[in-house]
Design an enzyme around this catalytic site. Structure first.
Site, mmCIF file in Angstrom:
data_model
loop_
_atom_site.group_PDB
_atom_site.id
_atom_site.type_symbol
_atom_site.label_atom_id
_atom_site.label_comp_id
_atom_site.label_asym_id
_atom_site.label_seq_id
_atom_site.Cartn_x
_atom_site.Cartn_y
_atom_site.Cartn_z
ATOM 1 N N GLU A 235 0.855 -1.183 0.000
ATOM 2 C CA GLU A 235 0.000 0.000 0.000
ATOM 3 C C GLU A 235 0.894 1.237 0.000
ATOM 4 O O GLU A 235 2.081 1.163 0.318
ATOM 5 C CB GLU A 235 -0.894 0.051 1.241
ATOM 6 C CG GLU A 235 -1.754 -1.154 1.498
ATOM 7 C CD GLU A 235 -2.379 -1.081 2.880
ATOM 8 O OE1 GLU A 235 -2.970 -0.030 3.215
ATOM 9 O OE2 GLU A 235 -2.258 -2.061 3.626
ATOM 10 N N LYS A 237 2.215 4.649 1.697
ATOM 11 C CA LYS A 237 2.355 5.156 3.069
ATOM 12 C C LYS A 237 1.849 6.590 3.078
ATOM 13 O O LYS A 237 2.463 7.498 2.541
ATOM 14 C CB LYS A 237 3.803 5.111 3.563
ATOM 15 C CG LYS A 237 3.866 5.530 5.030
ATOM 16 C CD LYS A 237 5.225 5.546 5.601
ATOM 17 C CE LYS A 237 5.139 5.838 7.092
ATOM 18 N NZ LYS A 237 4.299 7.007 7.417
ATOM 19 N N ARG A 242 -2.496 9.029 11.930
ATOM 20 C CA ARG A 242 -2.950 7.653 12.191
ATOM 21 C C ARG A 242 -4.107 7.701 13.198
ATOM 22 O O ARG A 242 -4.044 8.415 14.202
ATOM 23 C CB ARG A 242 -1.781 6.849 12.758
ATOM 24 C CG ARG A 242 -2.098 5.389 13.072
ATOM 25 C CD ARG A 242 -2.004 4.524 11.852
ATOM 26 N NE ARG A 242 -2.237 3.122 12.183
ATOM 27 C CZ ARG A 242 -1.289 2.284 12.590
ATOM 28 N NH1 ARG A 242 -0.037 2.698 12.750
ATOM 29 N NH2 ARG A 242 -1.580 1.016 12.827
ATOM 30 N N ARG A 257 -3.455 8.135 17.221
ATOM 31 C CA ARG A 257 -2.460 7.214 17.783
ATOM 32 C C ARG A 257 -1.930 7.743 19.117
ATOM 33 O O ARG A 257 -1.547 6.988 19.997
ATOM 34 C CB ARG A 257 -1.310 7.031 16.786
ATOM 35 C CG ARG A 257 -0.202 6.131 17.282
ATOM 36 C CD ARG A 257 0.930 6.071 16.282
ATOM 37 N NE ARG A 257 2.196 5.871 16.970
ATOM 38 C CZ ARG A 257 3.384 6.017 16.407
ATOM 39 N NH1 ARG A 257 3.474 6.378 15.142
ATOM 40 N NH2 ARG A 257 4.476 5.830 17.092
ATOM 41 N N GLU A 285 -6.012 6.246 8.364
ATOM 42 C CA GLU A 285 -5.311 7.525 8.327
ATOM 43 C C GLU A 285 -6.285 8.644 7.996
ATOM 44 O O GLU A 285 -7.125 8.515 7.086
ATOM 45 C CB GLU A 285 -4.232 7.472 7.238
ATOM 46 C CG GLU A 285 -3.138 8.481 7.414
ATOM 47 C CD GLU A 285 -1.937 7.918 8.156
ATOM 48 O OE1 GLU A 285 -0.987 8.680 8.383
ATOM 49 O OE2 GLU A 285 -1.947 6.724 8.492
ATOM 50 N N LYS A 407 7.671 -0.156 6.893
ATOM 51 C CA LYS A 407 7.470 1.086 6.144
ATOM 52 C C LYS A 407 8.733 1.339 5.325
ATOM 53 O O LYS A 407 9.828 1.492 5.859
ATOM 54 C CB LYS A 407 7.142 2.262 7.065
ATOM 55 C CG LYS A 407 8.061 2.468 8.243
ATOM 56 C CD LYS A 407 7.550 3.585 9.131
ATOM 57 C CE LYS A 407 8.439 3.771 10.362
ATOM 58 N NZ LYS A 407 7.923 4.828 11.260
#
Length: 551
Positions: A235, A237, A242, A257, A285, A407
């Site tokens: 996917e 980033k 988040r 987050r 996100e 990531k």
């Protein structure tokens, strides 16, 4: 108070994580639950609402220690911590700690908080001063230090939440994953909550509680080491916030987050989520988004921290929620299912909803790692930060569990800047000049000047910090309180993640996450970069609509 002070001393006296965990576990087992709850509150990084200003504490300490303000300021610069500075000065004003009373030391932590410290909020300043100075006189040095930390809420004791969770799991009957979940969201330090945290089986009646976030690890090697690309889900980033979007008991909750409740700050998202089926939790996100494309992060920043969301704000910075995982379905925790299974359920939920404000993160198709690398190189053109690599058979773990989520970010932007200011760090770095300001050359050809554009304090190793500290002290040209101007001769390569125009900064630019990449001892200051070169990075190619062709 005595038991908690002993715990703090035990934690502070060791660098061993196992020893820290053992000390906390023993405390949680032995302390009354009403005291353990407050200890957990502070160890987990929580803090009560501000009771009084640090300035007032400093003024009262100056009077109590009978010293001049300049001496207090110099002491604070050396120590680097207000609570510790006050404790040391109070101790220096008496020959021994004989004045410490058993009554105050043995008063339970919960009583200290409920009957004394929190009660300060309802008093006038003179009453607050009388109480605090009398407590200073009745406690030993460690007690004064702990008291000051409890009052200010700035309780950093060298333990992460992960270690606190491990200690609770050792002390109680619940596994670490369950404990971590129980500590999410909003909670109060009560004996009942403490028993709930430690219990083997204790269903929560808090419908707003999010799950602990699964964090990806940075991939700095060739992704070929991960095995066949067919084992992985790829996917983009995203460059946003988040968050978890929760729909339970007919209510919607949006958590960041950082465990900030954002429900009221993003009404377009929460209104769309009202049509989700009950018992659903999405991980994803928040993005500023318009025309099928992500907008710069600076747009999203305008929404952060705003208490009043006006129509103009909604119009200028529209937001969507990009979902990339499903953690709960029909009220059932499905985190132990494979990503492949969770993704299939996620697509069904989002497709049935059919909302322009709740989208599914686009999957990327690549038949080889070189092909994926080619797509990754297009990240900046697409207004994303790189690729996310997630093992298709992975469960949704807790925290930064290496191996399943990576990531793979694009290389950061960099520029060469000249150090122009330095100031002391904090805590253990309080005696070293470790926070630096960097400048680039102005665009004025008639008389170039250095314009500050970034501050950074990370990236150097200990030997470089020591060497640079020594150089700064020999080459300081002016002092402004704790800040030193230095001879503009040292050049550093500064890495950063993003850049935006800013009318709040002298240079007209704001950088995201600046840090030192290397010390350029080989480069003269005259060859550092210019404002023009930095500004040139602001206007890149527009994001491509192919990120969301379905819109």
């Amino acid at each position: 108070m005595r038991r908690f002070a002993q715990l703090f001393t035990a934690i502070d006296a060791t660098t061993s994580t196992n020893a820290k965990v053992a000390a906390m576990a023993a405390y949680f087992q032995e302390a009354p639950p009403e005291d353990a709850a407050w200890a957990l509150y502070f160890l987990a990084g929580e803090r009560p609402k501000r009771l009084l200003s640090s300035r007032l504490l400093a003024q009262w300490a100056i009077a109590e220690a009978k010293i001049e303000p300049w001496l207090f300021e110099e002491s604070y610069r050396v120590v680097g911590d207000l609570a510790e500075t006050i404790a040391l000065l109070i101790a220096a004003g008496r020959t021994t700690d004989d004045s410490a009373t058993d009554t105050d030391h043995n008063l339970p932590l919960s009583r200290w908080m409920a009957d004394r410290i929190l009660a300060l909020r309802g008093m006038d300043v003179s009453q607050q001063r009388n109480h605090i100075t009398s407590w200073w006189r009745s406690l030993d040095t460690t007690g004064v230090f702990i008291l000051n930390k409890l009052i200010t809420g700035a309780f950093r004791v060298g333990v992460s939440r992960t270690l606190v969770v491990r200690a609770l799991a050792q002390a109680g009957e619940a596994p670490a994953e369950t404990v971590a979940h129980r500590l999410m969201g909003s909670w109060q330090p009560t004996a009942a909550f403490m028993r709930h945290v430690l219990a083997a089986h204790a269903p929560s009646d808090d419908h707003s509680r999010p799950y602990p976030f699964f964090l990806a690890s940075p991939l700095e090697a060739d992704p070929a080491i991960l095995g066949p690309i067919t084992d992985w889900q790829l996917e983009w980033k995203w460059d946003g916030i988040r968050a978890q979007l929760i729909r339970r008991a007919g209510e919607t909750h949006l958590w960041s987050r950082g465990e900030d409740l954002l429900t009221d700050r993003f009404p377009e998202v929460t209104e769309a989520a009202a049509r989700l089926p009950d018992g659903v939790v999405l991980d994803g996100e928040l993005l500023a988004f318009s025309g099928g494309k992500p907008l710069p992060f600076a747009k999203l920043q305008r929404r952060i921290g705003r208490k009043e969301i006006t129509r103009r704000v909604l119009r200028d910075a529209p937001v969507v929620f990009i979902a990339y995982d499903l953690l709960e379905l029909d009220g059932e925790d499905i985190r132990t299912s494979t990503l492949r299974t969770r993704r299939a359920h996620l697509e069904e939920v989002i497709t049935d909803l059919n909302s322009p404000r709740l989208l599914t993160s686009a999957l990327i198709t690549a038949d080889s790692w070189p092909a994926a690398a080619k797509l990754r190189n297009e990240s900046r053109d697409r207004a994303v930060e790189g690729l996310m690599l997630k093992r298709l058979d992975s469960p949704y773990a807790v925290g930064r569990t290496k191996g399943d989520w990576w990531k793979w970010k694009v290389d950061p932007y960099t520029f060469d800047g000249v150090m122009v200011y330095a100031e002391p760090g904090h805590g253990r770095r309080a005696n070293l000049l470790t926070d630096y300001t960097f400048a680039v050359w102005s665009d004025d050809r008639g008389g170039r000047e250095l314009v500050p554009v970034a501050r950074a304090y990370s990236g150097l190793d200990q030997s470089e910090i020591a060497e640079l500290d020594s150089w700064i002290r020999r080459n300081s040209t002016e002092r402004f309180g704790p800040v030193r101007a230095v001879s503009p001769t040292q050049v550093f390569e500064i890495a950063f993640e993003g850049i935006a125009a800013s009318d709040r900064h002298k240079g007209g630019v704001a950088l995201r996450f600046p840090r030192i990449a290397r010390w350029r001892k080989d480069k003269p200051a005259a060859e550092a970069d210019t404002l023009a070169s930095l500004r040139g990075l602001i206007h890149g190619p527009p994001p491509q609509a192919t990120l969301f062709d379905n819109l």
